[in-house]
Structures are given as structure tokens and as C-alpha cells.
Design a protein around this motif. Structure first.
Motif, PDB file in Angstrom:
ATOM      1  N   GLN A 125      46.017  51.439  40.957  1.00  0.00           N
ATOM      2  CA  GLN A 125      46.713  50.156  41.031  1.00  0.00           C
ATOM      3  C   GLN A 125      46.358  49.334  42.264  1.00  0.00           C
ATOM      4  N   THR A 126      45.398  49.788  43.045  1.00  0.00           N
ATOM      5  CA  THR A 126      45.030  49.058  44.258  1.00  0.00           C
ATOM      6  C   THR A 126      43.906  48.065  43.995  1.00  0.00           C
ATOM      7  N   LEU A 127      43.904  46.983  44.754  1.00  0.00           N
ATOM      8  CA  LEU A 127      42.872  45.967  44.673  1.00  0.00           C
ATOM      9  C   LEU A 127      41.500  46.558  45.028  1.00  0.00           C
ATOM     10  N   CYS A 128      41.506  47.591  45.837  1.00  0.00           N
ATOM     11  CA  CYS A 128      40.265  48.182  46.353  1.00  0.00           C
ATOM     12  C   CYS A 128      39.307  48.664  45.263  1.00  0.00           C
ATOM     13  N   VAL A 129      39.810  49.168  44.156  1.00  0.00           N
ATOM     14  CA  VAL A 129      38.930  49.757  43.141  1.00  0.00           C
ATOM     15  C   VAL A 129      37.993  48.749  42.497  1.00  0.00           C
ATOM     16  N   THR A 130      38.296  47.454  42.607  1.00  0.00           N
ATOM     17  CA  THR A 130      37.395  46.440  42.064  1.00  0.00           C
ATOM     18  C   THR A 130      36.685  45.668  43.174  1.00  0.00           C
ATOM     19  N   CYS A 131      36.766  46.159  44.405  1.00  0.00           N
ATOM     20  CA  CYS A 131      36.144  45.492  45.541  1.00  0.00           C
ATOM     21  C   CYS A 131      34.723  46.014  45.764  1.00  0.00           C
ATOM     22  N   PRO A 185      49.130  51.352  47.672  1.00  0.00           N
ATOM     23  CA  PRO A 185      48.162  50.422  47.112  1.00  0.00           C
ATOM     24  C   PRO A 185      47.987  49.184  47.984  1.00  0.00           C
ATOM     25  N   VAL A 186      46.782  48.665  48.044  1.00  0.00           N
ATOM     26  CA  VAL A 186      46.485  47.398  48.718  1.00  0.00           C
ATOM     27  C   VAL A 186      46.641  46.309  47.656  1.00  0.00           C
ATOM     28  N   LEU A 187      47.501  45.338  47.914  1.00  0.00           N
ATOM     29  CA  LEU A 187      47.763  44.279  46.947  1.00  0.00           C
ATOM     30  C   LEU A 187      47.124  42.955  47.330  1.00  0.00           C
ATOM     31  N   ASP A 188      46.753  42.805  48.608  1.00  0.00           N
ATOM     32  CA  ASP A 188      46.128  41.582  49.094  1.00  0.00           C
ATOM     33  C   ASP A 188      45.204  41.946  50.248  1.00  0.00           C
ATOM     34  N   CYS A 189      44.005  41.366  50.279  1.00  0.00           N
ATOM     35  CA  CYS A 189      43.047  41.672  51.334  1.00  0.00           C
ATOM     36  C   CYS A 189      42.119  40.469  51.540  1.00  0.00           C
ATOM     37  N   SER A 190      42.010  40.022  52.776  1.00  0.00           N
ATOM     38  CA  SER A 190      41.159  38.868  53.080  1.00  0.00           C
ATOM     39  C   SER A 190      39.670  39.193  52.965  1.00  0.00           C
ATOM     40  N   TYR A 244      38.391  41.061  50.510  1.00  0.00           N
ATOM     41  CA  TYR A 244      38.106  41.442  49.123  1.00  0.00           C
ATOM     42  C   TYR A 244      36.994  40.600  48.509  1.00  0.00           C
ATOM     43  N   VAL A 245      36.030  41.282  47.901  1.00  0.00           N
ATOM     44  CA  VAL A 245      34.961  40.639  47.138  1.00  0.00           C
ATOM     45  C   VAL A 245      34.937  41.311  45.760  1.00  0.00           C
ATOM     46  N   ASP A 246      35.212  40.547  44.721  1.00  0.00           N
ATOM     47  CA  ASP A 246      35.320  41.072  43.358  1.00  0.00           C
ATOM     48  C   ASP A 246      34.001  41.654  42.892  1.00  0.00           C
ATOM     49  N   ASN A 247      34.018  42.934  42.584  1.00  0.00           N
ATOM     50  CA  ASN A 247      32.832  43.639  42.116  1.00  0.00           C
ATOM     51  C   ASN A 247      32.698  43.565  40.593  1.00  0.00           C
ATOM     52  N   THR A 248      33.714  43.039  39.909  1.00  0.00           N
ATOM     53  CA  THR A 248      33.701  43.010  38.439  1.00  0.00           C
ATOM     54  C   THR A 248      33.232  41.674  37.889  1.00  0.00           C
TER      55      THR A 248
END
Length: 64
Positions: free
Chosen positions: A9-15, A49-54, A56-60
Motif C-alpha cells: 500500500q505504499t507509494l514506494c512500490v511504483t517509484c 506506508p509512505v503516502l506522499d513523497c516529494s 517520487y517518480v512514477d515508474n508505471t
């Protein structure tokens, strides 16, 4: 191996900068590559879980 809910559920898995690390005992961790660019701002192993991160770069996202 059982998947940890916080990891799924963390933002990290798609970063772009994440790396999934499995310990010798089977524990799962997210390693943040942004740590190497700015260690004062980003944690090497962030609390999940990380829900917000400056950083973050979408890997998807598709590149075309």
C-alpha cells in the motif's frame, strides 16, 4: 513468502527509485534510492506506508 500490507500500500512500490530488499530472515524492506541524492531529506529505509513523497517518480507511466 507473505507480502506485508504496508509494502503493497505504499507509494514506494511504483517509484523509480525504490528497491525491494529481503533480509536473510525473509523480512521485506523498501530501500529508497533518493537517500543517496539527499540523505538529510530521505530515509534509506522509510517507515511504511509512505503516502506522499516529494522525490517520487512514477515508474508505471508509459513513455510513449
Amino acid at each position: 513468502m507473505e507480502t506485508n500490507t504496508a509494502i503493497t500500500q505504499t507509494l514506494c512500490v511504483t517509484c523509480h527509485y525504490h528497491k525491494l530488499v529481503v533480509s536473510g530472515k525473509g523480512a521485506l524492506f523498501i530501500h529508497c534510492g533518493m537517500y543517496y541524492y539527499n540523505p538529510k531529506k530521505y530515509s534509506k529505509y522509510p517507515s511504511l506506508p509512505v503516502l506522499d513523497c516529494s522525490g517520487y517518480v512514477d515508474n508505471t507511466a508509459s513513455n510513449g
